[in-house]
Design a protein around this motif. Sequence first.
Motif, short mmCIF file in Angstrom:
data_model
loop_
_atom_site.label_atom_id
_atom_site.label_comp_id
_atom_site.label_asym_id
_atom_site.label_seq_id
_atom_site.Cartn_x
_atom_site.Cartn_y
_atom_site.Cartn_z
N PRO A 64 10.36 22.47 -3.70
CA PRO A 64 10.81 22.50 -1.96
C PRO A 64 10.18 20.71 -2.78
CG PRO A 64 8.29 22.63 -2.86
CD PRO A 64 8.81 23.14 -3.87
N LEU A 65 11.21 20.29 -1.16
CA LEU A 65 10.75 18.83 -0.49
C LEU A 65 9.23 18.47 -1.19
CD1 LEU A 65 12.45 16.47 0.37
CD2 LEU A 65 12.15 17.64 3.42
N ILE A 66 9.40 17.50 -1.20
CA ILE A 66 7.52 16.43 -1.51
C ILE A 66 7.63 15.50 0.01
CG2 ILE A 66 5.91 15.16 -3.22
CD1 ILE A 66 7.70 16.47 -5.73
N ILE A 67 7.33 15.47 0.96
CA ILE A 67 6.49 14.86 1.44
C ILE A 67 5.82 13.41 1.32
CG2 ILE A 67 6.35 14.61 4.20
CD1 ILE A 67 6.59 17.72 4.22
N ASN A 68 6.56 12.45 1.20
CA ASN A 68 4.95 10.94 1.26
C ASN A 68 4.57 11.14 2.28
OD1 ASN A 68 4.27 8.23 0.97
ND2 ASN A 68 6.35 7.46 1.24
N SER A 69 2.69 10.96 2.39
CA SER A 69 2.18 11.68 2.77
C SER A 69 1.81 10.48 4.09
CB SER A 69 0.74 11.18 2.18
OG SER A 69 0.64 10.45 1.51
N PHE A 89 12.24 13.46 -2.60
CA PHE A 89 10.90 12.93 -2.03
C PHE A 89 11.45 12.91 -0.73
CE2 PHE A 89 9.20 13.02 -5.96
CZ PHE A 89 8.10 13.09 -6.40
N LEU A 90 10.88 12.99 0.32
CA LEU A 90 11.35 13.02 1.43
C LEU A 90 10.20 11.79 2.11
CD1 LEU A 90 12.89 13.38 4.63
CD2 LEU A 90 10.40 14.31 5.08
N THR A 91 10.92 10.10 1.78
CA THR A 91 10.39 9.12 1.97
C THR A 91 10.66 8.90 3.84
OG1 THR A 91 12.14 8.03 1.76
CG2 THR A 91 10.97 8.44 -0.11
N LYS A 93 1.28 -1.18 0.45
CA LYS A 93 -0.29 -0.26 0.11
C LYS A 93 0.54 1.24 -0.01
CE LYS A 93 -3.03 2.55 2.29
NZ LYS A 93 -4.19 2.33 3.51
N ASN A 94 1.74 1.44 0.25
CA ASN A 94 3.03 2.30 0.94
C ASN A 94 3.61 2.83 -0.21
OD1 ASN A 94 2.45 3.05 3.56
ND2 ASN A 94 4.12 2.11 4.00
#
Length: 389
Positions: free
Chosen positions: A23-28, A96-98, A2-3
């Motif tokens: 900007p840095l995209i943040i994984n929800s 992306f911040l993972t 799912k992630n």
Amino acid sequence: MKNIFTLLFTILSFSASIGQNNPLIINSTISLPKDSLETKKLITSLNNLLIAKEKPNEENTLVWNKENVETYILLDEINGIEKSGKFKDDYFYRPFLTNVVKLSETEYYTQLSYIGVNENNPILRGSFELIAHKEKDGFKFSSTLTRNSSSWKIKKIGNCTFHYKNTINNKTAVNYEKAVKAFDKKLNATNQQTEIYFGGDFPELLKMIGVEYKSDYNGRETSTFNSKAENRLLIVQGSRDANFDDFDLHDLWHERLKNVVSSKIINKPIDEGCAYFYGGSWGISWNDIFNTFKLKVANDKQKNWLEDYGKFANFGESKEKHLMAEYVINALIVQKIEKEKGVAGVIEFVSCGKYQKDNENYFKALEKLTGITKNNFNESVWVLINNEK
């Protein structure tokens, strides 16, 4: 699973809307600090780091100063990561911040991935690990090298510090330190501190410094990375020699020269000539290289060295263990310059600028230091060859 689908959806959703200086995209799906102010500081600091990474390392104020040289080696791998030559886009790969993991009250483990999208297909460029250190006004960042080697053993000999997992060949370490000292003395590089980490192979090297994946290195088995800060030189090896059973004087020359002279102005054929003369190549001594050169290349007395310079024909035993006539010629010239002008003259010669096809910078420096010009190059090289014993 799912992630993974959530991350891919996030990538595709953001890909069309993000412009330059994104900007840095943040994984929800990731867990951020519960304190919203702390989260804001962490994200702001990360964004500032991703901008500052394009500056010279010494100017990057987001680096944790206690481990600056250890972090520079990682920043060198992230520098310019957004660019895609294939897609002709300087901002094709997005950050992306993972993952974020709290390690202590003052530290967080963070993971970043650079991903681009082409025709709705995500392409991974690289994934990196950083340690965020809390400070009064935000966060500073370090690589994972010290953390990943915290259980390793340390041996110090002179100005050299060796980091290894289990055992180290003490004889090799002693000989290495002596060779470093000799080269540094020749280069007038005093009080240079050298630290070496011995990884087993290239994948381990990457993991040590915080590179989870980088597309440039698909399939690579061995390599060595280094970075420098003031009088500290850091070397991380992934060469299948975790016990340090051997080292190459040729490679050591290159390493010590770059510790003194910027790689931006080093002329590679001259540098290789120095390495031949001072350290041989592929385990072959300078004398043996020269004798093979005389037998295979200089046996043609009609050869015009000016016309041949720049062809880089290989007279070595194989493509892997190549030997180049240009490098032998420069070794002979370096020997002449050192006798007449000292090592300062050699450094001036090797610092004449990057290799150019017209060799204008090469011949300008050569004439200044030796009086050899294009007009008398062929004759002068033959004299050097015939006088070498």
